[in-house]
Design a protein around this motif. Structure first.
Motif, PDB file in Angstrom:
ATOM      1  N   LEU A 420       0.822  -1.210   0.000  1.00  0.00           N
ATOM      2  CA  LEU A 420       0.000   0.000   0.000  1.00  0.00           C
ATOM      3  C   LEU A 420       0.855   1.259   0.000  1.00  0.00           C
ATOM      4  O   LEU A 420       0.529   2.254  -0.654  1.00  0.00           O
ATOM      5  CB  LEU A 420      -0.941  -0.003   1.215  1.00  0.00           C
ATOM      6  N   SER A 421       1.972   1.226   0.731  1.00  0.00           N
ATOM      7  CA  SER A 421       2.858   2.384   0.763  1.00  0.00           C
ATOM      8  C   SER A 421       3.458   2.644  -0.610  1.00  0.00           C
ATOM      9  O   SER A 421       3.509   3.780  -1.092  1.00  0.00           O
ATOM     10  CB  SER A 421       3.971   2.169   1.795  1.00  0.00           C
ATOM     11  N   ASN A 422       3.905   1.566  -1.272  1.00  0.00           N
ATOM     12  CA  ASN A 422       4.474   1.713  -2.611  1.00  0.00           C
ATOM     13  C   ASN A 422       3.419   2.157  -3.612  1.00  0.00           C
ATOM     14  O   ASN A 422       3.705   2.837  -4.595  1.00  0.00           O
ATOM     15  CB  ASN A 422       5.094   0.394  -3.069  1.00  0.00           C
ATOM     16  N   LEU A 423       2.176   1.761  -3.362  1.00  0.00           N
ATOM     17  CA  LEU A 423       1.072   2.103  -4.251  1.00  0.00           C
ATOM     18  C   LEU A 423       0.932   3.605  -4.415  1.00  0.00           C
ATOM     19  O   LEU A 423       0.530   4.106  -5.464  1.00  0.00           O
ATOM     20  CB  LEU A 423      -0.220   1.529  -3.660  1.00  0.00           C
ATOM     21  N   GLU A 484       9.752  -0.912 -16.343  1.00  0.00           N
ATOM     22  CA  GLU A 484      10.351  -2.222 -16.067  1.00  0.00           C
ATOM     23  C   GLU A 484       9.394  -3.376 -16.311  1.00  0.00           C
ATOM     24  O   GLU A 484       9.805  -4.456 -16.743  1.00  0.00           O
ATOM     25  CB  GLU A 484      10.863  -2.274 -14.626  1.00  0.00           C
ATOM     26  N   VAL A 485       8.092  -3.177 -16.059  1.00  0.00           N
ATOM     27  CA  VAL A 485       7.145  -4.282 -16.214  1.00  0.00           C
ATOM     28  C   VAL A 485       6.914  -4.622 -17.678  1.00  0.00           C
ATOM     29  O   VAL A 485       6.358  -5.685 -17.986  1.00  0.00           O
ATOM     30  CB  VAL A 485       5.788  -3.955 -15.545  1.00  0.00           C
ATOM     31  N   PHE A 486       7.349  -3.737 -18.598  1.00  0.00           N
ATOM     32  CA  PHE A 486       7.149  -3.993 -20.021  1.00  0.00           C
ATOM     33  C   PHE A 486       8.372  -4.610 -20.692  1.00  0.00           C
ATOM     34  O   PHE A 486       8.333  -4.917 -21.887  1.00  0.00           O
ATOM     35  CB  PHE A 486       6.783  -2.684 -20.743  1.00  0.00           C
ATOM     36  N   THR A 487       9.469  -4.761 -19.926  1.00  0.00           N
ATOM     37  CA  THR A 487      10.645  -5.402 -20.501  1.00  0.00           C
ATOM     38  C   THR A 487      10.407  -6.907 -20.599  1.00  0.00           C
ATOM     39  O   THR A 487       9.594  -7.470 -19.856  1.00  0.00           O
ATOM     40  CB  THR A 487      11.900  -5.129 -19.660  1.00  0.00           C
ATOM     41  N   ASN A 495       3.269  -5.078  -9.744  1.00  0.00           N
ATOM     42  CA  ASN A 495       4.144  -3.940 -10.009  1.00  0.00           C
ATOM     43  C   ASN A 495       3.504  -2.953 -10.980  1.00  0.00           C
ATOM     44  O   ASN A 495       3.680  -1.740 -10.873  1.00  0.00           O
ATOM     45  CB  ASN A 495       5.485  -4.422 -10.579  1.00  0.00           C
ATOM     46  N   PHE A 496       2.759  -3.485 -11.946  1.00  0.00           N
ATOM     47  CA  PHE A 496       2.056  -2.612 -12.892  1.00  0.00           C
ATOM     48  C   PHE A 496       1.006  -1.777 -12.170  1.00  0.00           C
ATOM     49  O   PHE A 496       0.866  -0.572 -12.409  1.00  0.00           O
ATOM     50  CB  PHE A 496       1.391  -3.457 -13.986  1.00  0.00           C
ATOM     51  N   VAL A 497       0.268  -2.425 -11.266  1.00  0.00           N
ATOM     52  CA  VAL A 497      -0.760  -1.708 -10.503  1.00  0.00           C
ATOM     53  C   VAL A 497      -0.122  -0.634  -9.637  1.00  0.00           C
ATOM     54  O   VAL A 497      -0.595   0.513  -9.586  1.00  0.00           O
ATOM     55  CB  VAL A 497      -1.576  -2.693  -9.632  1.00  0.00           C
ATOM     56  N   ILE A 498       0.976  -0.984  -8.961  1.00  0.00           N
ATOM     57  CA  ILE A 498       1.666  -0.025  -8.106  1.00  0.00           C
ATOM     58  C   ILE A 498       2.128   1.192  -8.907  1.00  0.00           C
ATOM     59  O   ILE A 498       2.039   2.329  -8.462  1.00  0.00           O
ATOM     60  CB  ILE A 498       2.867  -0.688  -7.402  1.00  0.00           C
ATOM     61  N   ALA A 499       2.612   0.933 -10.139  1.00  0.00           N
ATOM     62  CA  ALA A 499       3.167   2.010 -10.961  1.00  0.00           C
ATOM     63  C   ALA A 499       2.111   2.973 -11.477  1.00  0.00           C
ATOM     64  O   ALA A 499       2.387   4.162 -11.649  1.00  0.00           O
ATOM     65  CB  ALA A 499       3.956   1.408 -12.129  1.00  0.00           C
ATOM     66  N   TYR A 500       0.886   2.472 -11.713  1.00  0.00           N
ATOM     67  CA  TYR A 500      -0.080   3.317 -12.429  1.00  0.00           C
ATOM     68  C   TYR A 500      -1.437   3.499 -11.750  1.00  0.00           C
ATOM     69  O   TYR A 500      -2.267   4.255 -12.252  1.00  0.00           O
ATOM     70  CB  TYR A 500      -0.306   2.745 -13.837  1.00  0.00           C
TER      71      TYR A 500
END
Length: 559
Positions: A420-423, A484-487, A495-500
């Motif tokens: 949640l913090s990273n989110l 990074e998740v698209f490499t 990680n995708f959810v956290i990023a966006y």
């Protein structure tokens, strides 16, 4: 602009103070205006109960070192490992320029309108109420989640000296830290200011000490007398390769560090919230904003430069995550040089930083909720204050979130808390970019109503270019932070959810408020540049003469 500005009425048909006396004349009913000529003001200070009890020296020290914390002292090693010494240095230089550009935007607005609500109020007032609502609640959510994380960090730092550290010990440490941080806030803004003054002084001493000690070791003054110089810039190199080889890998290491560097600056924009509670706010804020350039240069950029000289980016210890001084790249560097006494000193200083960050977050989010409540964006009960101006209900509500720290005692729950913090990590860039857009509207609003910015207490002569700079880079980083998740072979849904996830949440909050409340989006010449903005006479304060030589020194250095 007309010779007189219509007075503003509250719900009791009482005339509120007119605008800033420096830019418009004080008017009353005799000026020829009636209630039918104006709208009822939603920015009324009728129920604004906070009081100006913070000293100028408190403001200066909070501005100098208020947000220095574990993100810089312990997290700098990760930036060296990902980007190399020059890659990490460039990342901090660019992030520092973004932060400074944002601060001159919010600083100019806060000096003009030193009132409750901070930058969230500026956004809803001069950009759009829907956007102000969304930013306010997103940042409140972010701070409330970071609040327990600072307590957790501080308890882990204590474990550095506890040879029998256990979950029961950690629970006891966390309770003591929570009570201490909450007590400072409940005692009042003056106590908070004094505590932050002391903690900031410790952090400044730590930074200066680390820089001096680092230079001594680099030049061969350590026990091993090894003169390092720029050795590690040549071997293994100035840039680290991240995920890919060659120039692409070096660029991606630098770009990834923009997020890590932003974490070290997190919350720095909250200086605007102290404007409603500091004495002589226009003078205090002006001094604070002007000094921030040197703070960023010395406390962030120079510190990263020095640590990049001391440790090669290939040192595996840089990616440690102990949560104590053992994670600090300075401890790693001094240990390599044969210095054994500094880890405990650094750990103690970083502990005070983590404690200070928890107390400061509680102050910021309680004032943010108070400001939202004043303007109808949060339950009205949160705007209740004591006779001494303490937003008591908001403080009690925020205190509840300290309890989330106990989630770390459960393995699964601890993972959720970290997730949640990273989110919410990118909410900072969303906020910074929005502040830049708001400033452009603020600037045009002043021009449309014939107000010369150069006559105000503070203005930045480079504007609007700093606003454009922060908007541009905030947009770039928000869009591409999840690269990074698209490499190939690196896809990870969480990680995708956290990023966006921050973008749809921001959009939903904005759209939801707009659909329910249907606020009018004001044209530039309709922006409210006057109501509830105090005159210089209302907020000016004559500093009492110093009582002794020690006070003279403090006043000279910090006011």
């Amino acid at each position: 602009m007309s010779a007189a500005t219509p007075p503003v009425y509250n719900d009791d048909d009482k005339i509120l103070p007119a605008g800033n006396a420096a830019i418009t004349s004080v008017v009353d009913e005799e000026a020829g205006f009636t209630k039918d000529d104006v709208k009822v003001d939603v920015h009324t200070n009728l129920y604004d109960g906070v009081q100006r009890k913070m000293e100028q020296r408190h403001m200066q020290m909070i501005a100098l070192a208020g947000t220095l914390g574990t993100g810089l002292f312990l997290g700098a090693g990760k930036t060296i490992a990902h980007g190399g010494p020059v890659g990490s240095l460039l990342a901090y230089i660019l992030t520092g320029s973004i932060v400074y550009s944002m601060l001159v935007c919010v600083g100019e607005m806060a000096v003009y309108a030193p009132i409750s609500g901070g930058y969230v109020h500026f956004i809803e007032r001069w950009l759009n109420p829907s956007v102000g609502f969304a930013i306010g609640w997103q940042v409140c959510f972010q701070y409330c989640l970071f609040l327990p994380s600072e307590v957790i960090s501080a308890s882990i730092l204590i474990s550095y000296w506890d040879q029998t550290f256990s979950k029961s010990h950690q629970a006891g440490y966390m309770i003591a830290l929570m009570v201490g941080a909450a007590a400072i806030n409940f005692f009042g803004v003056r106590w908070f200011g004094e505590s932050e003054f002391i903690f900031a002084f410790i952090k400044i001493a730590l930074v200066i000490g680390l820089i001096i000690a680092g230079l001594v070791v680099d030049l061969g003054g350590g026990p091993d007398h090894d003169r390092i110089g720029f050795r590690y810039w040549k071997d293994p190199g100035a840039f680290a390769e991240y995920h890919f080889e060659g120039d692409l890998g070096k660029f991606l290491g630098f770009f990834t560090n923009l997020l890590q560097a932003a974490g070290s600056f997190a919350g720095i924009e909250s200086i605007a919230y102290a404007a409603a509670e500091v004495k002589n706010p226009r003078v205090a804020l002006t001094k604070a904003i002007k000094r921030l350039f040197w703070r960023i240069t010395i406390f962030y950029i120079l510190l990263i430069f020095v640590v990049g000289l001391l440790v090669p980016y290939t040192d595996k210890s840089l990616l440690q995550s102990t949560g104590t001084a053992a994670s600090s790249p300075f401890v790693i560097a001094f240990s390599r040089a044969g210095i054994k006494v500094l880890p405990s000193i650094i750990n103690a200083a970083v502990l005070t930083s983590a404690f200070s960050a928890g107390s400061s977050l509680m102050y910021s989010v309680s004032r943010m909720l108070y400001g939202l409540s004043l303007r109808g964006y949060a339950p009205r009960v949160l705007s209740k204050t004591t006779k001494k101006g303490l937003p008591i209900v908001s403080l009690c509500f925020v205190s509840i979130f300290y309890a989330l720290a106990f989630m770390t005692l459960s393995k699964g729950a601890s993972t959720v808390l970290n997730w949640l913090s990273n989110l919410n990590a990118l909410i900072g860039y969303i906020t910074w970019g929005t502040i830049g857009v708001t400033y452009l509207r603020f600037k045009k609003g002043l021009e449309a109503q014939g107000i010369n910015r150069k006559t105000l207490h503070y203005h930045n002569s480079l504007q609007p270019y700093p606003a454009y700079w922060v908007i541009f880079w905030s947009t770039i980083i928000i869009i591409f932070n999840g690269w990074e998740v698209f490499t190939k072979g690196s896809w990870n849904s969480s990680n995708f959810v956290i990023a966006y996830i921050g973008l749809p949440v921001f959009s939903i909050l904005t759209l939801g408020y707009w659909l329910i409340k249907k606020p009018k989006h004001l044209k530039i010449d309709e922006l409210d540049m006057f109501s509830n903005i105090p005159t210089d006479e209302q907020v000016s304060y004559e500093e009492p003469p110093p009582k002794n030589f020690g006070v003279k020194i403090v006043n000279f250095l910090f006011t």
